[in-house]
Scaffold this motif. Structure first.
Motif, mmCIF file in Angstrom:
data_model
loop_
_atom_site.group_PDB
_atom_site.id
_atom_site.type_symbol
_atom_site.label_atom_id
_atom_site.label_comp_id
_atom_site.label_asym_id
_atom_site.label_seq_id
_atom_site.Cartn_x
_atom_site.Cartn_y
_atom_site.Cartn_z
ATOM 1 N N GLY A 23 0.818 -1.207 0.000
ATOM 2 C CA GLY A 23 0.000 0.000 0.000
ATOM 3 C C GLY A 23 0.850 1.255 0.000
ATOM 4 N N PRO A 24 0.253 2.392 -0.374
ATOM 5 C CA PRO A 24 1.020 3.648 -0.453
ATOM 6 C C PRO A 24 1.547 4.107 0.898
ATOM 7 N N LEU B 220 10.913 2.861 1.017
ATOM 8 C CA LEU B 220 11.516 2.966 -0.311
ATOM 9 C C LEU B 220 12.072 4.368 -0.532
ATOM 10 N N GLU B 221 11.328 5.379 -0.113
ATOM 11 C CA GLU B 221 11.784 6.752 -0.292
ATOM 12 C C GLU B 221 13.016 7.049 0.555
ATOM 13 N N ASP B 222 13.095 6.467 1.746
ATOM 14 C CA ASP B 222 14.278 6.651 2.590
ATOM 15 C C ASP B 222 15.514 6.063 1.913
ATOM 16 N N LEU B 223 15.366 4.883 1.332
ATOM 17 C CA LEU B 223 16.487 4.261 0.627
ATOM 18 C C LEU B 223 16.891 5.101 -0.577
ATOM 19 N N ALA B 224 15.913 5.568 -1.341
ATOM 20 C CA ALA B 224 16.201 6.378 -2.520
ATOM 21 C C ALA B 224 16.902 7.681 -2.129
ATOM 22 N N ASP C 138 -1.519 2.063 -11.504
ATOM 23 C CA ASP C 138 -2.936 1.900 -11.831
ATOM 24 C C ASP C 138 -3.815 1.938 -10.584
ATOM 25 N N SER C 139 -3.253 1.502 -9.449
ATOM 26 C CA SER C 139 -4.014 1.503 -8.194
ATOM 27 C C SER C 139 -4.016 2.868 -7.524
#
Length: 320
Positions: free
Chosen positions: A211-212, A218-222, A237-238
């Motif tokens: 879920g969002p 993921l954003e912390d890793l990026a 799409d979701s």
């Protein structure tokens, strides 16, 4: 007779893919015993003379502000006239959105052979043969160009940029420019640390993140890697992530140095958009996920445990 490299730009700066194209074009010029020149439509804030460091001897500029926004038909006509004016026999584009829109139109105007998506220097031992990917990267084709003018668009991140010493001469081309048929009324910029198509590192998530609300890991890793973020099509799409982050055959096609796929099964449609990445890392708790077959490195496990620990270890290596 010369090799002419088209310089793509945005917001007053030349795009990363064009630096790769300059190095590639300079090496093509060495192969066929001629000089490499660049072509700039419009204006930029960059030091054009400094582009000589990428192997070009001259920057041919059509200094017209109306060319700062892409109109594929106007660009194609102007480039074709520039090719005739400079006597170029090989024209190199980056195989990005601009190159895909303009290169075929230029080829049609010049009745020139085109290889779209080249991945290596042409073989000139017997003719002029260019290698490219086909079938969404699942195979290769060697294409022979026999026309007097030859056009190549280079796949991004398929050729190493080399910086040396040199200064380029700036030459203004007196070419009449048609009034653009496309009018830009607004520009909506995508937010983020790094543009997805220009990113060296991309961190991407799939339905495995559930879920969002879980996208923070993921954003912390990026952010730690100074990477761009992306996602699979079901995620976009979701409505979990914006559609401009969707990478794959029907989304943005990318070729970063490192692609990290988190919770993505690796359907063929997704793989087709990322398989030109230099290195692929897959994190998935399903050991049978198809993506592992394409991965250079794979971690089987729960992303919610692995990704935070991975981010923490990278921060330690960075001294944070």
């Amino acid at each position: 007779m010369s090799v002419l490299i088209f310089l793509d730009h945005t917001d007053g700066h030349i795009k990363k893919a064009s630096f790769e194209a300059m190095t590639y074009g300079a090496d093509v010029a060495k192969q066929i015993g001629t000089t490499a020149e660049a072509l700039l439509l419009g204006t930029v804030n960059d030091d054009l003379a400094a582009l000589g460091k990428y192997g070009i001897s001259k920057v041919n500029q059509v200094n017209n502000a109306s060319l700062n926004d892409l109109d594929a038909q106007v660009y194609a006509k102007t480039i074709a006239e520039a090719v005739n004016a400079t006597g170029a026999t090989v024209v190199v584009f980056a195989h990005n959105q601009t190159g895909k829109a303009v290169a075929p139109r230029v080829a049609a105007r010049l009745k020139a052979g085109l290889v779209a998506g080249a991945i290596s220097l042409p073989d000139t031992t017997n003719g002029f043969v260019v290698k490219k990917t086909v079938f969404s990267g699942k195979a290769f084709a060697n294409v022979s160009i026999k026309t007097p003018v030859k056009i190549i668009s280079l796949n991004p991140n398929s050729y190493k940029t080399i910086v040396a010493e040199g200064t380029a001469e700036i030459v203004q081309l007196n070419i009449a420019v048609d009034a653009p048929k496309v009018k830009v009324t607004a520009v909506n910029k995508v937010s983020g640390e790094v543009p997805l198509t220009e990113a060296e590192i991309v961190v991407s998530g799939g339905r495995g993140l559930k879920g969002p609300e879980n996208w923070g890991i993921l954003e912390d890793l990026a952010h730690t890697l100074h990477a761009a973020t992306a996602c699979s099509r079901p995620v976009a799409d979701s409505g979990w992530r914006p559609h401009h982050e969707h990478v794959g055959q029907t989304g943005v096609q990318i070729a970063p140095n490192l692609y990290i796929a988190i919770g993505i099964s690796g359907a063929i449609q997704h793989l087709a958009g990322v398989n030109r990445s230099k290195h692929i890392v897959v994190i998935n708790k399903d050991p049978e996920a198809p993506f592992f077959k394409a991965a250079d490195y794979g971690i089987v496990g729960d992303a919610f445990e692995i990704v935070p620990k991975l981010t923490e270890e990278i921060k330690k290596m960075q001294g944070k």
